[in-house]
Structures are given as structure tokens and as C-alpha cells.
Design an enzyme around this catalytic site. Structure first.
Site, PDB file in Angstrom:
ATOM      1  N   ASP A 115      49.167  18.209 107.891  1.00  0.00           N
ATOM      2  CA  ASP A 115      48.578  18.833 108.972  1.00  0.00           C
ATOM      3  C   ASP A 115      48.951  18.275 110.208  1.00  0.00           C
ATOM      4  OD1 ASP A 115      47.191  16.291 108.909  1.00  0.00           O
ATOM      5  OD2 ASP A 115      45.284  17.099 108.582  1.00  0.00           O
ATOM      6  N   ASP A 168      46.941   1.995 108.976  1.00  0.00           N
ATOM      7  CA  ASP A 168      45.428   2.278 108.785  1.00  0.00           C
ATOM      8  C   ASP A 168      44.985   1.680 107.301  1.00  0.00           C
ATOM      9  OD1 ASP A 168      47.364   3.809 107.187  1.00  0.00           O
ATOM     10  OD2 ASP A 168      46.856   5.691 107.943  1.00  0.00           O
ATOM     11  N   GLU A 188      43.638  12.728 112.511  1.00  0.00           N
ATOM     12  CA  GLU A 188      43.655  14.036 112.076  1.00  0.00           C
ATOM     13  C   GLU A 188      43.657  15.081 113.217  1.00  0.00           C
ATOM     14  OE1 GLU A 188      43.887  14.638 109.129  1.00  0.00           O
ATOM     15  OE2 GLU A 188      42.519  13.917 107.710  1.00  0.00           O
ATOM     16  N   HIS A 239      49.174  15.011 110.726  1.00  0.00           N
ATOM     17  CA  HIS A 239      48.371  13.889 111.339  1.00  0.00           C
ATOM     18  C   HIS A 239      49.550  12.599 111.152  1.00  0.00           C
ATOM     19  CE1 HIS A 239      46.808  13.190 106.857  1.00  0.00           C
ATOM     20  NE2 HIS A 239      47.433  12.235 107.122  1.00  0.00           N
TER      21      HIS A 239
END
Ligand code: GLP
Length: 263
Positions: free
Chosen positions: A140, A70, A147, A142
Site C-alpha cells: 500500500d 521500526d 500507513e 507505506h
């Protein structure tokens, strides 16, 4: 799924680096070994060990092609928080035989994000796919910048970052969540899980819920890491600290079946 539990962060990194190095050394084909790579604090120890082996002449990157997961949208290469900068600073600049043309990182300054992402997928496909994708994980759950509630079959594209992620990542932006870009380009969950093998690093107490969701929870887009359960060659390398939310039975099970890996 394999879960390799190591005593601490350093041992987790050593285990993961040896695992990757063995795969690269075992690759005897003429076509390059295609390696997917993450940023973040989790892989830093792995990068250090891989670079050490490379400098010592124990491991060559001459026939390795890399694809990063990313990049923040809107950050130029020279920005010290761009993932391009991170990868060169923490890894590529320390390798003696990595070819610049074999490094692939999404361009966060593109004026055509859709095309940039489609081209990235095509470039991965042109190499016959990714052999091994190493990843980290957000608190979380990801993977890359996928997400919660990103489709588990998503492909490379633009992602909006959640407030939670911008707060967590603000430690690199002067503790100001507003300074963290609100969008990123990211490979999809589907892109990662199309790889022949996936290796995910999970360390520290703050990742304990994510590890439990990845291993014990149901497959759910709420925890994009849970897609690992449907991959037939997925390995999680973790440290003790990240195991805090696993049930005792799960913890003991993986220690039993991976006993040799802990020695
Ligand atoms: C960012 C990256 C992820 C990475 C995550 C965790 O959000 N996009 O790829 O896994 O951070 O980073 P860390 O290893 O620093 O906890």
C-alpha cells in the site's frame, strides 16, 4: 528522483549494496556514517552482499552507526519475528566489525513509547542526522510503518497497523493476521525524508501499484511513498517485475537516463 531499473531481484540488490558500500567508503569524516535500515524480504539480498563485502575485507562498518526504521510494539528481542531479531539474524551477526553500541533499534517492549520515540529522534539528531536511509515499501506504499494517511511530515511515534498490512505480514505469523501485533513504533515519513539521501527498494509484481504511485502519482498522504518526489536525493532501485504499472513512456525515460547503471 532517480529510478534504477534492474532485470531482476538479485541485480537490484547488487546495485543497491554497491551504492551503499560506495557511500560508506567515500565517507572520510571522523564522525560516523549514519545509515538508516529496513526489515522485510526486500533488503535481504542487499544485506547478504554488504556482509560478503565486509567479510572479504572490502568494506568496514567500524565507523558506521545504524538506525532501524521500526519495531513491533510488544515483541521482545528474542521473538523470532521482532525486527531486532531479524536484523541480527540477517545482517549484524554476519558483520566482522560492526560495534553493538552503534546499532539503534526502537525498543518494542518499552513501557513509555512516547519517550522511546522522542529519545530516538534525539539520538538521530545527536549524530547530525542520517546520511543515507535505505527503505522498503509496503504493497500500500507505506514507508517503515507509515500507513496510508500518515502525515508526510510525521516523526517517530506509535503507529496502528491496518488490516491490510497485518494480512500481508501474517505470512511470518503462521498466516494468522490476528497474531500480527496491531501496533508498532516507527520513524516518521518526515524522519526518513530528513535524511541526506534516501534509497528505496521496490521489487516484485505486488509492488507495481506502489511504484507507479511513488513515481507518477501526485504527492499524497494516501501513498506515503510519494513524499519521495519532494526529496532532492531520492533513489528508487527496482526490478522489472515492479514496473508493470508504469506507463511505457516513464519506463523508457528512466532506462534512457540511467542507461549506464544497467550495464
Ligand atoms: C513491513 C515493514 C516495512 C517494509 C514492508 C515491506 O511492513 N515495516 O518497513 O518495507 O514490510 O516488506 P517486504 O520487503 O517483505 O515486502
Amino acid at each position: 528522483m532517480r529510478v534504477i531499473i534492474q532485470d531482476n531481484y538479485d541485480k537490484m540488490c547488487k546495485w543497491a549494496a554497491d551504492y551503499i558500500a560506495d557511500k560508506i567508503r567515500a565517507h572520510k569524516e571522523e564522525r560516523p556514517f549514519v545509515l538508516g535500515l529496513p526489515t522485510g524480504s526486500s533488503p535481504i539480498g542487499v544485506y547478504k552482499e554488504l556482509a560478503r563485502q565486509n567479510q572479504a575485507g572490502e568494506l568496514s562498518f567500524a565507523n558506521v552507526v545504524t538506525f532501524n526504521m521500526d519495531e513491533y510494539l510488544g515483541l521482545p528481542h528474542e521473538h523470532d519475528q521482532s525486527y531486532w531479531y531479524f536484523m541480527h539474524d540477517n545482517f549484524f551477526d554476519h558483520l566482522v566489525d560492526m560495534k553493538a553500541e552503534n546499532i539503534n533499534i526502537l525498543n518494542g517492549m518499552t513501557d513509555d513509547p512516547e519517550k522511546e520515540c522522542a529519545d530516538y529522534e534525539a539520538r538521530i539528531a545527536s549524530y547530525g542526522g542520517i546520511d543515507l536511509f535505505m527503505g522498503g515499501i509496503g504493497v500500500d506504499g507505506h514507508i517503515a510503518f507509515n500507513e496510508p494517511f500518515t502525515s508526510l511530515s510525521s516523526r517517530t511515534g506509535v503507529r496502528n497497523l491496518t488490516t491490510d498490512t497485518r494480512i500481508v505480514n501474517s505470512r511470518f505469523f503462521g498466516n494468522d493476521p490476528e497474531a500480527v501485533p496491531s501496533q508498532a513504533l516507527s520513524v516518521g515519513v518526515g524522519t526518513v525524508f530528513d535524511s541526506k539521501e534516501v534509497l528505496i527498494l521496490i521489487n516484485g509484481h505486488n509492488k507495481a501499484r506502489a511504484l507507479a504511485a511513488a513515481v507518477e502519482g501526485g504527492v499524497s498522504q494516501k501513498w506515503t511513498c510519494s513524499a519521495l518526489q519532494q526529496h532532492n536525493a531520492a533513489v528508487i532501485a527496482c526490478d522489472e517485475a515492479a514496473c508493470g504499472e508504469l506507463t511505457v513512456d516513464t519506463y523508457k525515460y528512466f532506462l534512457d537516463i540511467e542507461k549506464a547503471e544497467r550495464l
